[in-house]
Scaffold this active site. Structure first.
Site, mmCIF file in Angstrom:
data_model
loop_
_atom_site.group_PDB
_atom_site.id
_atom_site.type_symbol
_atom_site.label_atom_id
_atom_site.label_comp_id
_atom_site.label_asym_id
_atom_site.label_seq_id
_atom_site.Cartn_x
_atom_site.Cartn_y
_atom_site.Cartn_z
ATOM 1 N N GLN A 86 53.899 28.539 4.723
ATOM 2 C CA GLN A 86 55.045 27.745 4.290
ATOM 3 C C GLN A 86 54.587 26.453 3.621
ATOM 4 O OE1 GLN A 86 58.040 28.055 7.181
ATOM 5 N NE2 GLN A 86 59.451 26.615 6.240
ATOM 6 N N SER A 140 49.184 30.570 9.192
ATOM 7 C CA SER A 140 50.500 30.649 9.837
ATOM 8 C C SER A 140 51.257 31.885 9.352
ATOM 9 C CB SER A 140 51.277 29.357 9.579
ATOM 10 O OG SER A 140 52.485 29.330 10.289
ATOM 11 N N LEU A 141 52.346 31.698 8.614
ATOM 12 C CA LEU A 141 53.104 32.812 8.037
ATOM 13 C C LEU A 141 52.195 33.785 7.289
ATOM 14 C CD1 LEU A 141 55.657 34.183 6.659
ATOM 15 C CD2 LEU A 141 55.441 32.391 4.936
#
Length: 291
Positions: free
Chosen positions: A9, A87-88
């Site tokens: 993100q 992360s994502l």
């Protein structure tokens, strides 16, 4: 050894994915299938939406995932021997190494994004970028604060993001500046990602993951929460779940990939953020973009 890395993100931009969409029929078909899977026209938002539209977590995360997997098709894996995602980006990495299908990965990303947004709405909280302090000093200051504030992203040496209750994050920023931080900047987010405040989202993601088919990985994934190569399906699932409330240890993951032989990193997805971080972690490796 080549490693593929996938952004998270913050890498979104207006018009993202349009060139990929126009480049090949198989990529166009893949991207169009996302509208059916999600139940709304996300491509219109990606191609023609505003920055504000793209900042909504339930839009941002699927958009970056779609762009990343579309970009992956342009390089066909190119003989990579390991993958990682920030992360994502870990979900895109799991498509790249054969653990998840595009359809299942997108459904999980959507479930994760919606759950995270709900957690943010229920408990408004904050994140802040800290520049110019050691990891140990940031950890020490966070631990000294009365309230929830934790290191959330170990992006590169001297660059961490902290996350937690707004008052605790603000107080931590003051103490970071007193300790000599070059910057302690509150971020324009309304949630404490990668902190204990994401517990409600973690439970929803866990339920979605348990219903999803995971396959045996073709190559190892270096997961954020453990920073080392993982090839066991069950461990991959548990690490994805733990990641929502635990830190993204990007610096340590990249260091371990290099230790295990990676000397070329290819960023697959929007932007060039990871290339910059990787060069700060180790200036001797080669970095490039898939597209």
């Amino acid at each position: 050894m080549k490693a593929l890395v996938f952004p998270g993100q913050g890498s979104q931009f207006v018009g993202m994915g349009k060139e990929l969409y126009d480049s090949r029929k198989d990529i166009k078909d893949l991207m169009e299938s996302a509208n059916d899977i999600l139940g709304f026209d996300i491509l219109s938002i990606m191609f023609k939406g505003t920055e504000e539209d793209l900042k909504k977590t339930e839009v941002t995360q699927p958009s970056i995932f779609i762009h990343s997997v579309a970009a992956l098709k342009t390089i066909n894996g190119i003989g990579s021997e390991m993958v990682a995602g920030h992360s994502l980006g870990e979900f895109s990495a799991l498509v790249a190494n054969g653990v998840l299908s595009f359809d299942d990965g997108l459904k999980l990303v959507a479930a994760r994004a919606n759950a995270m947004q709900e957690a943010c709405d229920a408990n408004p909280s904050s994140m802040a970028a800290i520049l110019g302090l050691t990891d140990e000093k940031v950890e020490e200051i966070c631990a000294s604060i009365d309230g929830i504030v934790v290191p959330a992203n170990y992006n590169c040496p001297g660059q961490l993001v902290i996350s937690g209750e707004t008052a605790a994050v603000e107080l931590a920023c003051e103490k970071m500046k007193e300790a000599g931080a070059k910057r302690a900047l509150m971020l324009a987010v309304n949630g404490a990602f990668h902190s204990p405040l994401m517990q409600p989202a973690q439970e929803k993601l866990a339920a979605a993951i348990e219903k999803t088919k995971f396959r045996t990985p073709m190559i190892p994934v270096y997961q954020n929460i453990v920073t080392k190569a993982v090839t066991d399906q069950e461990e991959i699932k548990q690490n994805l779940i733990k990641q929502l409330t635990g830190p993204v240890k990007w610096t340590q993951s990249v260091q371990n990939m290099i230790k295990d032989g990676a000397d070329t990193f290819i960023e697959v997805g929007p932007g060039k953020t990871l290339q910059g971080l990787i060069k700060k972690i180790n200036s001797e490796v080669t970095v490039s973009s898939a597209v």
